[in-house]
Design a protein around this motif. Structure first.
Motif: not given
Length: 430
Positions: A56-58, A269-270, A311-312, A318-321
């Motif tokens: 699976w990919l984003i 681990l994904r 993490l994917h 990704n960083h979500c602030m």
């Protein structure tokens, strides 16, 4: 595999597939991979077929296609893909290939259409992929239903669009439901991409991921990033000190009061989601640590949310602030070339020049991405040498790299139909 793709000669990669499986089965687990994994074009093709065409990919963010007819396109190896918003808000993905003579349907990166029309001979498709028109020239016996667009597996959660080219992709629903829960405070349907960058790196995609999976190099390479980032992924990190653990406990109490999810959630681990505080006195990944956007996202009231790290594997972090999100995706181009995209997202009502300044928003990660590019490229140049041999990872500072390579090895062996290595059986048992 489609037999027509192998001609009558069988699979030309079959010897390389066997050699790849043997190298993975016999490698030392806590050492870097053998040289061909980073440099050989045959192994790169195997990576594309068995990892990037099966996992699976984003593909993008739902806010990028907000209304019916909005689409985005991407290139996955030799496969052009289109992702489009259809009726009732449903997101579809298709191979961006006309069923007539194979021309690409959509040739721009993004856009909006009423119908999907091939520019070559005007075959016309509904937004759900059904062929609507092919012209009387095709004859009385021609059945439109036989020539719908070929679909691509597509799932949406938490503002993210996931695709997989596999006939039977791996299970992902548990992660997606958790992702949706963790992303709820951000109201991702009401966000927008403030700015996007594309960086070409002359390095294998796995070197890009390995570099991302450790902060062993951070103090010597990322001064801008360390103005706000604390390198530890969790209080369970063997290097985490008591001061950091106290900081996490204090921050967690504030997040609890606002009902902001933060607990560590892992799916093998994904996938991993965890919210960690930033350096005390900072609330965002900007040069001065202050908000990059004055308008907070979704229902968020407190800008001091640290960074929720997502993490994917195989290709995104990704960083979500509280004030903005940063989405990174990695796209292999060749054995020694990789494209890295970075998207900065803000509230859709935030006004550029009033609520945020694009240059300030992207300054830290523009610098960090370029520093990482140079590191990965120098890593690649050294690996290409006849002197290269696998070297040992630090299980304390580089455990994230070990985890990535474990995941990669397991998935590649599984997708090749090969027996897992002994160490992978042990990891699975744990």
């Amino acid at each position: 595999m489609d037999v027509t793709a192998t001609l009558s000669l069988g699979d030309p990669l079959e010897p390389a597939r066997k050699a790849t499986a043997e190298m993975l089965q016999n490698r030392e687990r806590t050492f870097s991979l053998p040289q061909p994994f980073y440099s050989d074009e045959r192994l790169f093709k195997i990576d594309m077929q068995e990892i990037f065409h099966k996992e699976w990919l984003i593909a993008g963010m739902t806010c990028e296609i907000p209304a019916k007819g909005n689409f985005l396109t991407l290139q996955l190896g030799d496969n052009p893909i289109i992702v489009i918003r259809g009726a009732e808000g449903v997101v579809h993905a298709f191979h961006n290939v006309c069923r007539h003579r194979g021309s690409r349907l959509c040739t721009s990166e993004k856009g909006k259409v009423a119908k999907l029309v091939c520019h070559y001979h005007q075959w016309t498709y509904e937004l759900d992929g059904r062929l609507l028109f092919a012209g009387s020239e095709m004859g009385a016996d021609f059945d439109l239903k036989d020539y719908n667009l070929k679909p691509v597996n597509c799932k949406v959660a938490g503002g993210y669009i996931f695709i997989s080219l596999a006939e039977n992709p791996p299970a992902i629903d548990d992660f997606l439901s958790t992702l949706a829960h963790y992303m709820e405070p951000y109201d991702m349907e009401n966000t927008k991409v403030a700015v996007q960058s594309t960086l070409m790196e002359k390095a294998n995609w796995k070197l890009v991921l390995e570099n991302n999976r450790e902060c062993y190099h951070c103090s010597g390479s990322h001064p801008e990033l360390l103005n706000s980032l604390l390198e530890w992924d969790d209080v369970t990190d063997p290097r985490a000190n008591q001061s950091f653990k106290d900081h996490v406990a204090e921050s967690s109490a504030k997040w609890d009061a606002e009902k902001i999810p933060y607990a560590h959630a892992s799916f093998g681990l994904r996938n991993r989601i965890v919210r960690m505080p930033l350096l005390k006195g900072t609330v965002s990944m900007t040069m001065d640590g202050k908000q990059g956007c004055s308008k907070l996202m979704g229902r968020i009231q407190n800008p001091d949310l640290g960074s929720m790290r997502i993490l994917h594997l195989p290709h995104s972090w990704n960083h979500c602030m509280g004030d903005h999100l940063i989405v990174f995706t990695v796209w292999p181009i060749s054995a020694q070339e990789t494209m890295v995209t970075t998207k900065w997202l803000v509230h859709k009502d935030a006004v550029e020049g009033v609520d945020y300044d694009v240059a300030r928003l992207r300054q830290v990660w523009d610098a960090t991405n370029d520093q990482d590019r140079r590191l990965a490229e120098e890593n690649q140049r050294g690996i290409n040498s006849t002197a290269y041999q696998p070297g040992p990872y630090s299980t304390t500072y580089e455990f994230g790299v070990v985890n990535f390579v474990d995941w990669y090895s397991e998935r590649l062996l599984n997708n090749l139909g090969a027996e897992p290595a002994a160490y992978l059986r042990q990891v699975g048992a744990e």
